[in-house]
Design a protein around this motif. Structure first.
Motif, PDB file in Angstrom:
ATOM      1  N   LEU A  56      26.021 -25.918  22.283  1.00 47.36           N
ATOM      2  CA  LEU A  56      25.698 -25.539  23.590  1.00 47.36           C
ATOM      3  C   LEU A  56      25.935 -26.921  24.462  1.00 47.36           C
ATOM      4  N   THR A  57      25.286 -27.882  23.810  1.00 47.60           N
ATOM      5  CA  THR A  57      25.414 -29.259  24.855  1.00 47.60           C
ATOM      6  C   THR A  57      26.646 -29.525  25.124  1.00 47.60           C
ATOM      7  N   SER A  58      27.770 -29.584  24.053  1.00 50.31           N
ATOM      8  CA  SER A  58      29.176 -29.756  24.359  1.00 50.31           C
ATOM      9  C   SER A  58      29.632 -28.659  25.448  1.00 50.31           C
ATOM     10  N   ALA A  59      29.210 -27.552  25.469  1.00 50.77           N
ATOM     11  CA  ALA A  59      29.787 -26.493  26.509  1.00 50.77           C
ATOM     12  C   ALA A  59      29.138 -27.024  27.704  1.00 50.77           C
ATOM     13  N   ILE A  60      27.875 -27.153  27.774  1.00 52.61           N
ATOM     14  CA  ILE A  60      27.259 -27.744  29.098  1.00 52.61           C
ATOM     15  C   ILE A  60      28.120 -28.871  29.825  1.00 52.61           C
ATOM     16  N   GLU A  61      28.547 -29.788  28.874  1.00 49.10           N
ATOM     17  CA  GLU A  61      29.104 -30.825  29.387  1.00 49.10           C
ATOM     18  C   GLU A  61      30.441 -30.515  30.037  1.00 49.10           C
ATOM     19  N   ASP A  62      31.249 -29.786  29.250  1.00 46.34           N
ATOM     20  CA  ASP A  62      32.515 -29.210  29.570  1.00 46.34           C
ATOM     21  C   ASP A  62      32.547 -28.442  30.723  1.00 46.34           C
ATOM     22  N   ALA A  63      31.483 -27.472  30.805  1.00 45.49           N
ATOM     23  CA  ALA A  63      31.262 -26.653  31.908  1.00 45.49           C
ATOM     24  C   ALA A  63      31.250 -27.487  33.318  1.00 45.49           C
ATOM     25  N   TYR A  64      30.399 -28.801  33.352  1.00 48.85           N
ATOM     26  CA  TYR A  64      30.288 -29.543  34.411  1.00 48.85           C
ATOM     27  C   TYR A  64      31.503 -30.336  35.026  1.00 48.85           C
ATOM     28  N   LYS A  65      32.037 -30.986  33.700  1.00 51.13           N
ATOM     29  CA  LYS A  65      33.253 -31.743  34.017  1.00 51.13           C
ATOM     30  C   LYS A  65      34.485 -31.165  34.465  1.00 51.13           C
ATOM     31  N   ARG A  66      34.711 -30.030  33.517  1.00 49.54           N
ATOM     32  CA  ARG A  66      36.132 -29.127  33.800  1.00 49.54           C
ATOM     33  C   ARG A  66      36.062 -28.304  34.947  1.00 49.54           C
TER      34      ARG A  66
ATOM     35  N   ARG B 183      25.249 -28.808  43.974  1.00 55.47           N
ATOM     36  CA  ARG B 183      25.920 -29.008  45.112  1.00 55.47           C
ATOM     37  C   ARG B 183      24.811 -29.920  45.788  1.00 55.47           C
ATOM     38  N   ARG B 184      23.624 -29.608  45.916  1.00 59.75           N
ATOM     39  CA  ARG B 184      22.730 -30.350  46.483  1.00 59.75           C
ATOM     40  C   ARG B 184      22.556 -31.860  46.283  1.00 59.75           C
ATOM     41  N   HIS B 185      22.584 -31.744  44.984  1.00 65.62           N
ATOM     42  CA  HIS B 185      22.227 -33.201  44.126  1.00 65.62           C
ATOM     43  C   HIS B 185      23.461 -34.023  44.306  1.00 65.62           C
ATOM     44  N   THR B 186      24.564 -33.359  44.339  1.00 66.66           N
ATOM     45  CA  THR B 186      26.068 -34.307  44.852  1.00 66.66           C
ATOM     46  C   THR B 186      25.815 -34.874  45.925  1.00 66.66           C
ATOM     47  N   TYR B 187      25.621 -33.978  47.034  1.00 64.31           N
ATOM     48  CA  TYR B 187      25.498 -34.607  48.281  1.00 64.31           C
ATOM     49  C   TYR B 187      24.317 -35.383  48.682  1.00 64.31           C
ATOM     50  N   GLU B 188      23.232 -35.371  48.016  1.00 66.97           N
ATOM     51  CA  GLU B 188      22.288 -36.449  47.920  1.00 66.97           C
ATOM     52  C   GLU B 188      22.417 -37.766  47.258  1.00 66.97           C
ATOM     53  N   GLN B 189      22.889 -37.764  46.171  1.00 69.55           N
ATOM     54  CA  GLN B 189      23.191 -38.738  45.143  1.00 69.55           C
ATOM     55  C   GLN B 189      24.709 -39.294  45.150  1.00 69.55           C
ATOM     56  N   GLY B 190      25.422 -38.509  45.546  1.00 70.80           N
ATOM     57  CA  GLY B 190      27.004 -38.701  45.547  1.00 70.80           C
ATOM     58  C   GLY B 190      27.481 -40.094  46.082  1.00 70.80           C
ATOM     59  N   ILE B 191      28.486 -40.883  45.688  1.00 76.18           N
ATOM     60  CA  ILE B 191      29.073 -41.885  46.389  1.00 76.18           C
ATOM     61  C   ILE B 191      30.468 -41.733  46.697  1.00 76.18           C
TER      62      ILE B 191
ATOM     63  N   TYR C 296      37.616 -40.681  46.054  1.00 77.07           N
ATOM     64  CA  TYR C 296      37.010 -40.027  45.018  1.00 77.07           C
ATOM     65  C   TYR C 296      35.387 -39.714  45.510  1.00 77.07           C
ATOM     66  N   LEU C 297      34.788 -38.692  44.876  1.00 73.89           N
ATOM     67  CA  LEU C 297      33.338 -38.510  45.292  1.00 73.89           C
ATOM     68  C   LEU C 297      32.780 -38.553  43.681  1.00 73.89           C
ATOM     69  N   GLU C 298      31.980 -39.776  43.580  1.00 73.16           N
ATOM     70  CA  GLU C 298      31.349 -39.891  42.253  1.00 73.16           C
ATOM     71  C   GLU C 298      29.764 -39.800  42.134  1.00 73.16           C
ATOM     72  N   VAL C 299      29.581 -39.150  41.033  1.00 75.44           N
ATOM     73  CA  VAL C 299      27.916 -38.810  40.987  1.00 75.44           C
ATOM     74  C   VAL C 299      27.512 -39.020  39.431  1.00 75.44           C
ATOM     75  N   ALA C 300      26.591 -39.722  39.042  1.00 75.23           N
ATOM     76  CA  ALA C 300      26.376 -39.790  37.554  1.00 75.23           C
ATOM     77  C   ALA C 300      25.925 -38.407  36.992  1.00 75.23           C
ATOM     78  N   PRO C 301      26.634 -38.141  35.871  1.00 74.64           N
ATOM     79  CA  PRO C 301      26.734 -36.739  35.316  1.00 74.64           C
ATOM     80  C   PRO C 301      25.338 -36.451  34.457  1.00 74.64           C
ATOM     81  N   GLU C 302      24.486 -37.843  34.103  1.00 76.91           N
ATOM     82  CA  GLU C 302      23.432 -37.573  33.177  1.00 76.91           C
ATOM     83  C   GLU C 302      22.401 -36.617  33.676  1.00 76.91           C
ATOM     84  N   ARG C 303      21.996 -36.780  35.119  1.00 73.94           N
ATOM     85  CA  ARG C 303      21.022 -36.006  35.610  1.00 73.94           C
ATOM     86  C   ARG C 303      21.533 -34.426  35.555  1.00 73.94           C
ATOM     87  N   ILE C 304      22.793 -34.146  36.024  1.00 68.55           N
ATOM     88  CA  ILE C 304      23.338 -32.745  36.065  1.00 68.55           C
ATOM     89  C   ILE C 304      23.271 -32.432  34.878  1.00 68.55           C
TER      90      ILE C 304
END
Length: 741
Positions: free
Chosen positions: A288-298, A206-214, A261-269
């Motif tokens: 686990l890496t796939s689960a992490i990416e799915d957790a964030y995106k979905r 949440r903090r990262h999205t607020y600080e780095q989001g577009i 749209y609220l966009e933020v680069a997913p790599e750092r997350i």
């Protein structure tokens, strides 16, 4: 469950039911947090909350309990009240969450401590999220299929073994698991939900999205003309978006003109979550890496986007409400124009201009209608009607509402004034926002049952000049047009804030109890609408109040209400001259002691001799002798020096005009005098006497840097401006307050 775990759960459960000792701890925690946030001594916060709990109003505490609060002003007192309410609700929610988790048998001492130490509601909700009863999700379906053990095995991150082989153990036609791949996907759904429910992860994202989001916007239909065209292909960092832009984008989205749209680069997350989850090489790292990416995106990204945008909107609303409130206060505190007979004009085209003559007390004398504007154009007849009214009642000022046909009406009135040589006449255009709201209200119907809506509006327009405060309090505050996006903010919060502003303004000025309307009285400290009506009824039945003490005879006006309201009510020609000052009756004995000390009689109040003597007194030395606090004595001395003073008299009078100015008359560099009508985040609108107010952009307010326009100008200010540019096609004028070199 092990014996140690049972004991721990019982210990935690014991804390859910609050003892008096625990309540005291919570109260102390709230006090300390408020004191820390507002940078105030704990003692002052505690005293203020105690006074509020006893039923004292903020205006009363600010004016008459300065010794107790250390002279906190109304805004500080309100901040304390609001934070106390929020933190009490927060503590209640903590207890509720602790109880709900405890009933599931999942409350640990660590979780209990984390909930207790949370300082925001969002933190509490994040901690509760894993235990909240959810609707059917992919993870809950996977759990029903018995895949939790497989998810646990993957999260254990074994260094040996095979994922598909392990997953094969969970293939079951009875449970609906058709293959090892299906079992792995189900386990990944469980893991993704666990990651998405992790309070620490959510807080960081949440903090990262607020600080780095577009925040990016685009048009739903690129060829559609609208006021949102600047946002058809727009982007800006979330943390830099100003409040007015956030609210404009929200409105465009709500009206289905914009897509947002609220966009933020997913790599750092992804990297951050991976550091929280992955513990080195394992046979399940890729899974686990796939689960992490799915957790964030979905799961995480959509809900965090909603939360961040809600937070942006909340902050923007707070700013918009703050701007509206300050503008409203300054408008309400505009100086009254006293002792003048006024002709109010409610302009119109087809239905004609409604006229209302009111005397110097605001009493309606006569109503008329004329048709000087198109399509009727009965100019000669209209002039005859108005000249007759002017002569009959010795009208000195004409006030025109700024609505439909106002500028045509202004042109007509200016010509009329030019023709009258027998007396000095001037006119003024006032903001008629809310006049129609008042005119159609039950209050207006009660006040003028025999008049139609437009005729009542003309009276309201005239009275706005004579006493802006007394007239504007009859109107719902949000209908007074001095805000920005007031219809886009949370209405309950807006109403609370504006009600506070009106109460503050009314009590700052004081109210003549023998002339005030019920609507004005209802804003006085300690008086509700019922008491206000009772006061007016008592006045109608028994004649004017002779003293403040007589207020105690009003039905249902008890000792507490009298204490709260007495100092703010004025009686001009009553039994005691002190009743026409802000001095509270509880301090009358102090005044008696003071006059004995000065060897003067109370009848000498207002005399030059008294004023001279008061100027040489030292409150710090005199206060102990009179048995009163220094702040209260200072207020008493100030009130005695200027009895009956209206604090609005310090504000510059409005600009009166005798001739009309057209936009075509303007040219760059021209110097003009104008009145600030509205202050918003990006500048100030100034009435310079043409159809539309000119805009002084924030960059043109001063030669030095301006953080917010309110730091430079306020509603009602009379300012010198220079024309910067003129757009005849759009009817817009750009102004500057920077003197041309």
């Amino acid at each position: 469950m092990a014996k140690e775990q049972v004991g721990q759960a019982d210990e935690v459960r014991a804390h859910v039911e609050l003892t008096d000792e625990m309540k005291a701890v919570i109260r102390e925690r709230i006090l300390k947090q408020i004191a820390s946030e507002l940078q105030l001594p704990v003692g002052r916060v505690k005293t203020t909350i105690g006074l509020l709990d006893e039923g004292n109003t903020i205006p009363f505490i600010a004016r008459y309990r300065k010794e107790m609060t250390g002279e906190l002003d109304e805004n500080q007192l309100r901040d304390i009240e609001e934070r106390h309410s929020y933190l009490k609700n927060l503590e209640d929610r903590k207890l509720e969450v602790i109880r709900l988790i405890d009933e599931q048998g999942k409350l640990t001492s660590e979780l209990h401590a984390a909930i207790e130490s949370a300082v925001k509601l969002q933190e509490v909700e994040d901690l509760y999220r894993p235990y909240r009863q959810k609707r059917k999700t992919r993870a809950s379906v996977a759990k029903e299929k018995g895949l939790e053990p497989l998810a646990a095995w993957i999260l254990a991150q074994p260094k040996q073994g095979d994922v598909m082989a392990e997953a094969g153990k969970y293939v079951s036609a009875d449970k609906g698991v058709g293959s090892a791949e299906e079992a792995v996907h189900g386990a990944m759904d469980i893991i993704a939900e666990q990651i998405a429910d992790d309070a620490k992860v959510r807080a960081w994202v949440r903090r990262h999205t607020y600080e780095q989001g577009i925040l990016r916007t685009e048009a739903k239909h690129a060829d559609q003309e609208s006021v949102y065209e600047m946002y058809y292909a727009y982007q800006e960092p979330v943390r830099k978006l100003p409040p007015h832009r956030i609210l404009a984008i929200n409105r465009g989205e709500r009206e289905e003109v914009l897509k947002v749209y609220l966009e933020v680069a997913p790599e750092r997350i992804h990297d951050y979550i991976a550091k929280q989850v992955l513990r080195g090489p394992s046979v399940v790292r890729e899974t686990l890496t796939s689960a992490i990416e799915d957790a964030y995106k979905r799961l995480i990204a959509p809900s965090i986007e909603r939360e961040v945008r809600n937070e942006m909107t909340e902050k923007a609303e707070e700013k918009a409400i703050e701007v509206f409130a300050e503008n409203l206060r300054n408008l309400l505190l505009q100086p009254p124009v006293k002792g003048k007979v006024v002709l109010g004009v409610d302009p119109a085209y087809r239905t004609g201009c409604k006229l209302a003559v009111v005397d110097d007390t605001g009493k309606m004398l006569e109503i008329a209608v004329t048709y000087p504007t198109p399509p009727n154009n009965k100019v000669t007849e209209a002039k005859a009607v108005i000249k007759k009214l002017i002569d009959k009642y010795s009208v000195e000022l004409i006030v025109i509402g700024n609505g439909t046909a106002s500028r045509e009406t202004e042109q007509f009135i200016a010509e009329l004034i030019g023709e009258i040589k027998t007396r000095k006449l001037q006119y003024l255009i006032v903001n008629e926002a809310g006049a129609s709201v008042y005119s159609a209200s039950k209050l207006a119907q009660t006040e003028f049952p025999e008049l139609d809506v437009a005729e009542r509006s003309a009276i309201s327009i005239a009275r706005r000049l004579q006493d802006p405060l007394a007239e504007l309090v009859k109107i719902e505050p949000k209908a007074i047009g001095v805000g920005q996006y007031q219809h886009d903010v949370t209405q309950k919060r807006l109403e609370e804030s504006l009600k506070f502003v009106v109460e503050s303004a009314v009590n700052h000025v004081g109210v003549d109890v023998n002339t005030a309307s019920p609507s004005l009285l209802s804003y006085v400290s300690g008086i509700n609408s019922t008491l206000a009506k009772n006061i007016v009824k008592y006045r109608d039945d028994n004649g004017k109040f002779a003293s403040r003490a007589e207020l105690q005879k009003v039905p249902r006006l008890g000792a507490k209400a009298f204490e709260q309201c007495a100092g703010f009510l004025r009686i001009g020609e009553g039994d005691s001259p002190l009743d026409n000052t802000p001095i509270h009756p509880e301090s009358y004995d102090v005044v008696d002691k003071l006059f004995r000390e000065l060897k003067l009689a109370l009848s000498q109040l207002g005399s030059a001799q008294l004023k001279e003597m008061l100027q040489h007194l030292e409150p710090e030395q005199l206060a102990p002798k009179l048995g009163v606090g220094v702040p209260t004595l200072r207020d008493i001395l100030d009130s005695l020096q200027r009895p009956g003073r209206d604090p609005r008299e310090d504000v510059p009078a409005p600009i009166f005009r005798t001739d009309v100015l057209q936009i075509e008359d303007l040219s760059p560099g021209m110097e003009l005098k104008g009145t600030v009508r509205n202050v918003i985040d990006f500048g100030a609108f100034v009435d310079i006497g043409i159809k539309n107010d000119g805009l002084v952009h924030i960059s043109q307010l001063s030669d030095s840097y301006v953080k917010h326009p309110m730091d430079v100008v306020s509603v009602g200010d009379v300012v010198t401006v220079w024309v910067l540019n003129v757009d005849l096609k759009k009817g817009r004028v750009g102004l500057t307050m920077k003197k041309p070199s």
